[in-house]
Structures are given as structure tokens and as C-alpha cells.
Design a protein around this motif. Sequence first.
Motif, short mmCIF file in Angstrom:
data_model
loop_
_atom_site.label_atom_id
_atom_site.label_comp_id
_atom_site.label_asym_id
_atom_site.label_seq_id
_atom_site.Cartn_x
_atom_site.Cartn_y
_atom_site.Cartn_z
N GLU A 167 0.83 -1.20 0.00
CA GLU A 167 0.00 0.00 0.00
C GLU A 167 0.87 1.26 0.00
O GLU A 167 0.59 2.22 -0.72
CB GLU A 167 -0.93 -0.01 1.21
CG GLU A 167 -1.96 1.10 1.22
CD GLU A 167 -2.97 0.99 0.10
OE1 GLU A 167 -3.53 2.05 -0.29
OE2 GLU A 167 -3.20 -0.13 -0.41
N ASP A 168 1.92 1.27 0.78
CA ASP A 168 2.80 2.43 0.85
C ASP A 168 3.53 2.69 -0.47
O ASP A 168 3.87 3.83 -0.78
CB ASP A 168 3.83 2.26 1.98
CG ASP A 168 3.20 2.36 3.35
OD1 ASP A 168 2.10 2.94 3.46
OD2 ASP A 168 3.81 1.85 4.32
N LYS A 171 2.14 5.37 -2.81
CA LYS A 171 2.10 6.76 -2.36
C LYS A 171 3.34 7.48 -2.88
O LYS A 171 4.46 7.21 -2.44
CB LYS A 171 2.04 6.81 -0.83
CG LYS A 171 0.80 6.13 -0.25
CD LYS A 171 0.83 6.09 1.27
CE LYS A 171 -0.39 5.37 1.81
NZ LYS A 171 -0.35 5.26 3.31
N ASN A 173 6.26 10.07 -3.63
CA ASN A 173 7.08 11.06 -2.93
C ASN A 173 8.28 11.41 -3.81
O ASN A 173 8.55 10.75 -4.82
CB ASN A 173 7.57 10.50 -1.59
CG ASN A 173 6.43 10.32 -0.59
OD1 ASN A 173 5.85 11.30 -0.15
ND2 ASN A 173 6.13 9.08 -0.27
N ARG A 421 -3.89 2.74 -9.73
CA ARG A 421 -3.38 3.20 -8.45
C ARG A 421 -2.50 4.44 -8.59
O ARG A 421 -2.51 5.31 -7.71
CB ARG A 421 -2.58 2.08 -7.77
CG ARG A 421 -3.43 0.93 -7.26
CD ARG A 421 -4.51 1.36 -6.27
NE ARG A 421 -3.97 2.08 -5.14
CZ ARG A 421 -3.58 1.52 -4.00
NH1 ARG A 421 -3.67 0.19 -3.85
NH2 ARG A 421 -3.14 2.25 -3.01
#
Length: 501
Positions: A167-168, A171, A173, A421
Motif C-alpha cells: 500500500e505504501d 504513495k 514522494n 493506483r
Amino acid sequence: MEAEAQQRSLLLRASRRADRSDQTPQSKDDDGGLFSPERISQDPLRMVWRRGFIRLVFVSAIAWVMLILVALLFHLWSCHSSISFLSALCRKDSKVLLMLDTMGLSPKSLHRCPIPLADDPETIVIPERTPDKLPKHLSYIKVDELDTENTYSSPLFGGHQSWAQREDSFKLNITMKVHCGFMKNGGAEMDDVDVKYARKCKFVVASGIFDGYDIPHQPSNISLRSQKLFCFLMVVDEVSLDFIKQNTSIREDSDGGKWVGIWRLVTLHHPPYDEPRRNGKVPKILTHRLFPQAQYSIWIDGKMELIVDPLLILERYLWRGKNTFAVACHKHHKSIYEEADAIKRRKRYARPLIDLHMKIYRYEGMEPWNLNKRTISDVPEGAVLIREHTTMTNLFSCLWFNEVNLLTPRDQLSFGYAVYRLGDAFKFFMFPNCEYNSLFILHRHTREHSSVVEWVKSLDEFKGNKSGLKESRGGLGLWTPYPGDLNSVELPPVSRTSPAG
């Protein structure tokens, strides 16, 4: 005299009948009807108005149909034009063709179609590399972290990625570190001589043969410039290397490199998975990990014979539209749920495992493809992948591969999910399937490879593993407890849109 009397009697009767008919009340429809014969005959302006209205509707319908046909013809022409502006317009307005298709007005797609290629590879100017925006820095987890209970005895190629780590990884960055295969002591090692050779390769045409199901097919129409610019790397396992030695001539150079025609054979030792199908995804999806110095790569499946100069391919699918990733759309399916249904019908993988794969994606919000989506399809024809190895493209490849490592090796199902996603952050060019078929000649496999996992008939049988029907080094997400309730998940209904699909 008598005859005249009879004639007068008949005339008198006729006049009386006419008088009685005049006195009979008119019907409601006849009295004041807008289009009654009497009213129209009495009002010629209304008759002209009625005829004019019908003609207006008829002419408007014809004009509307002609406008649609003109738009369709212009769209098709612009898609195959060599003019950069028009080909870009084709990509931007691709939903026009989808709308026409839903209306039944677009022609059936051709198996092959002309590709708007540049004329001469020698005249192509190689552009500057695409700058990285988000993420800017990408690194990889290289040591497999075993769980505290020491359940696993040895490191795995894809690592023991947890659901939380998965899941991370989606994300975004500026700086990211993710699982991306090639864990230490996880398998898939190259010979030192091949590692040294690959370091000089900035432009790569890559392919792969595993489990001895193919022999290398020599590319054609390759310019002298591309022969010097590109490394043609055929990744094989030891079984395939032995098979190729038995069926074709292998030349060995002074450095110990093995060649079949233009292809440099790169052997991967210690296959990372039990399934040959899953092993084949390593060089296909993780080309940037296998050949880290490569700036551009074109992947083609081992059963294909490339018939287009690779420099022309990069210019057409990447540089002309300033893309960093290009793939063809699937010929028949747009939704991953359609593709999953076809896989089950054709017995290409275990049905309960495909259903579990799709239930996880459905639980996590993956909707069936529709016209409102930003992509023209969620399902690629993944036998050709064209990439510039930017940080974002490399991240997408890692995330895509992690799904293949965690769930089933049917990578066409995982591609659309990884795109979903990442959202608008990942932009790519999905080109028509007929162009994909014009890039190569398709050869049949010498045989089909399979694994015992593909014959699992129930999840209980798979999870219990009493019969050994389990991929011991991949597919962990299929038998690791999922952190959500999948029992309540219902897969969307699927209608078969093509007899061949």
C-alpha cells in the motif's frame, strides 16, 4: 317520353342523397384536423409547411450522419499520418473513435494496418532525456526481510512484501524505496561476462525464452545505424539454452559471449520461480533492473520476429508524442474482468486463483473499464513494451511486477490495476492493436509451458498445499491472509464482446 321520365327520377334521387350527406355531422377527425385531406386541400400553405418540415428533418439526419462519417474518416487518416501534429491530434481525440465504436459506426479493426513511421532511421534526431519530476529518486529494497517467526527459510527474488508495504509503495514522494525483485540470494543471476557487456547498452531490444518453448527469431529491416546503436539481448534460462544449442547454431566470441545471429544470449541462473510463466516476467517487466544502464528499451516476446527498425519504433511511439511508455491495447478486451473471464474460459490459469486476484482488485476499488476512464483500455497487448527508463517509468514497472510476484503471473490483469493506483501521475501512450500486429511476425511456440499451480481446482486445495499445488516462491498474496473481507465481494458481470476473446 317514358325514358325521359326515368332519367329525371334518377337525377332527383341523386340530388336527395347529396343533400342528406351534407346534413350528416362530420367526424371529429375530419373537423379541424390539421392534416385532414379536406383541410389540406383547403389550406395549401399548411400542406407546404408539412412537406417542408419532413424534408428538413430528413436533410438534417443526412447532414448529421455525413458529419459523423467525415469526423471518422479524418480521425482514421490523422492516426496514420506522418505529420506530427495530426498524429498527436489522433492520440488526444482517441475517445472519438471509442464513441463511434459504441454507436456501431466505426469500421471493424484490421489485423494489421500501416504505421506512420519516419522515412529513414539515419535522419532521426535522438532527443534529450525526459527530466524526472515525481519521483526524482528511486531506490530498491535489496535484502529480503524475513518475518520474526522465521517462517521462511530463504530469501525470495521478489521479497516477502507485506500488504502494508504494498500500500505504501503507491504513495508518491520525491524519494522512494520499493520492492522490485532481485533480492540478494533470490536467484536470477547473470554471468559476469554478460553483466560486463550489458553495461555499455543504452539502447536495448530485449526478448526472452524460458522452459525451452521457443528459438530466437532474427529481426529484419534493421538499419546499420540501429545495429550499432542497439544491443539485442535474448534472456534465457539454462533449459532454453540447452534447447537452443540442440536446434540452432550458437557462436561464441573471444570474451565468452554467446550469439545466435544478432541476438546476444544472456543466461539467468537459478530461476527465481517454480513457474516458467512467472520467470518470463522478470526480463519483460524488470528490464531496467536487469540492464540498469539502458536509457531506452523495446521488449518483444520470444515468439515474435521484429520486422521494423527499432529506431523508427522509438521515434513513432515515444519521441514524436513526448511519451515515456507505450503499449498496444488488447484486440478484444478493455476491462480486466473481461480478460480474467477469457483466461478462465480458455483454461490459461487456475479459475479460483484468477477469481481471488480479481476480488482483491474489486475490493480495492478497481472499476470495469468505461468511456469515462482516461485510458482507452485497461488491458494491454503486453507482448511489445516500449519504454524510456525514467524514474516514473521504472517505478511503474516495479509496482506492476510486484503485483505479478504477489498474485498471479497473468500480467495483463495487473497492468490496469497499477495504472489505476498511480492515477494521472503515470502517463503512457496506448496505440491501436493493428499497429502492434504490424511490428512483428508471430510464430508458434514449439510447445506450451505450464505448471502444476495452473490446475488448482479450489482455494482449500491450494492453501492446504497437501498436493503440492503451490508456487513456493511467488504468489504469496494468494495464500497470505488478506487484510480485508473478500467474502462479500461480488465480481462485476461480464458479457462476452467477441467470439475470439
